[in-house]
Design a protein around this motif. Sequence first.
Motif, PDB file in Angstrom:
ATOM      1  N   TYR A 236       0.782  -1.072   0.122  1.00 21.01           N
ATOM      2  CA  TYR A 236       0.011  -0.004   0.109  1.00 21.01           C
ATOM      3  C   TYR A 236       0.739   1.317  -0.122  1.00 21.01           C
ATOM      4  O   TYR A 236       1.479   1.370   0.782  1.00 21.01           O
ATOM      5  N   HIS A 265      -3.290   4.901  -2.134  1.00 23.03           N
ATOM      6  CA  HIS A 265      -4.459   5.557  -1.423  1.00 23.03           C
ATOM      7  C   HIS A 265      -5.514   6.190  -2.494  1.00 23.03           C
ATOM      8  O   HIS A 265      -5.286   6.733  -3.622  1.00 23.03           O
ATOM      9  N   GLU A 269     -11.168   0.053  -4.954  1.00 24.06           N
ATOM     10  CA  GLU A 269     -11.015  -1.388  -4.623  1.00 24.06           C
ATOM     11  C   GLU A 269      -9.939  -1.663  -3.331  1.00 24.06           C
ATOM     12  O   GLU A 269      -9.874  -2.890  -2.677  1.00 24.06           O
ATOM     13  N   ALA A 270      -9.371  -0.792  -2.620  1.00 31.88           N
ATOM     14  CA  ALA A 270      -8.325  -0.818  -1.536  1.00 31.88           C
ATOM     15  C   ALA A 270      -8.942  -1.443  -0.424  1.00 31.88           C
ATOM     16  O   ALA A 270      -8.154  -2.246  -0.105  1.00 31.88           O
ATOM     17  N   GLU A 271     -10.030  -1.058  -0.107  1.00 35.35           N
ATOM     18  CA  GLU A 271     -10.525  -1.640   1.310  1.00 35.35           C
ATOM     19  C   GLU A 271     -10.852  -3.280   1.063  1.00 35.35           C
ATOM     20  O   GLU A 271     -10.240  -4.164   2.102  1.00 35.35           O
ATOM     21  N   LEU A 274      -7.298  -5.076   0.746  1.00 38.87           N
ATOM     22  CA  LEU A 274      -6.427  -5.181   2.086  1.00 38.87           C
ATOM     23  C   LEU A 274      -7.194  -6.089   3.169  1.00 38.87           C
ATOM     24  O   LEU A 274      -6.537  -6.769   3.775  1.00 38.87           O
ATOM     25  N   ALA A 275      -8.425  -6.051   2.992  1.00 33.29           N
ATOM     26  CA  ALA A 275      -9.280  -7.210   3.993  1.00 33.29           C
ATOM     27  C   ALA A 275      -8.816  -8.475   3.670  1.00 33.29           C
ATOM     28  O   ALA A 275      -8.934  -9.481   4.308  1.00 33.29           O
ATOM     29  N   LEU A 289      -3.002   3.732   9.242  1.00 34.34           N
ATOM     30  CA  LEU A 289      -4.142   3.038   8.916  1.00 34.34           C
ATOM     31  C   LEU A 289      -3.925   1.530   9.027  1.00 34.34           C
ATOM     32  O   LEU A 289      -5.102   0.691   8.908  1.00 34.34           O
TER      33      LEU A 289
END
Length: 334
Positions: A236, A265, A269-271, A274-275, A289
């Motif tokens: 990230y 950032h 689709e970042a969330e 990361l999940a 973060l």
Amino acid sequence: MTDRQAQLDQSIQRIVEAIDRDSSVSLSVQLKGAIEFGIALGDLPAGARMPSVRQMAGMLGMSPVTVSGVYSTLQGAGHIEARVGSGTFVREAVAGRPVADLRDLDRRIAELVDLGRKLGIGPAELATRISHSGNRPPQALRLLMLGNFHATTASYADALQPFLAPQDQIFITTLQDGHGPDACPDPDLVIAPRTLLPQAAGMFPRAECFGLTLIPDQATRVSLATVSPDARVVAYSYFPGFVTSMKAGVIRFAPHVTRLTMVVHGDPEAEAQLAAADVIVYASGTERLFTDLPPGQSSFEYHHTPDSNAVRSELVPMLEALRIRPPGRKEPAP
């Protein structure tokens, strides 16, 4: 082929492998950032010859117009230079004091040592004569370390302390602080990562500036090497221009990682990315973060530190030259 040219060719190949056509970051931004940070991190060494526009376009499958635009931007920022009839080369790291001048100084010192030998004066006595040639002690220096984030900028300043004289002072400011000259009025030298040299010169037009070469620190290299080959890794970055360089670094120090996704950032689709990760590698400045991760998920910072070899060979000679300069005298701004 020279060692530095071989190093550049290997780094260019890693950039080619790291370019991601599915990324939300445009290809031109990826390429510009990869070259810019590659120079700043010493992966693309000063003086090495870059691929031509057509060669680079062919390797990346990009339009020559796109590559030409990137090269033009980097040249305008002072990172690369075009030499008529020779090609495009990575520029030296020092702004305001060409490394060629320091090499000329080294040549003259060698001539002085040779003259001393002819007169029966050894290097130790010659050094003593030089040290007593003036009636004033070496100057204490006021240095300013400029960076993007306060914590990382402070860590760079701490790493430089062993190379400074006890009487020297080093101050810290960031682009976010926006203090400009108020952070350290009339500094003898502004030190910044090479990617920030244009900003440093703009903020401190009357000061000399030095471009600091950075490398991933030991903790980062160890962390990358110990990531499980089966892990789903998400890297990230806060800056779009850094994602390709960061990916190239992960490829270099963790070649066994095959499930690697880059996230920048603001990516929608970042969330979700990361999940789904087993391991998150985050760029400096984004650590807040990732303070509360779910069970089974780990993270570590992709952190840089000044390259001690470059500090010894480039920064220290510049500091010594500044230290013996007559008080109140500044070199003219370029």
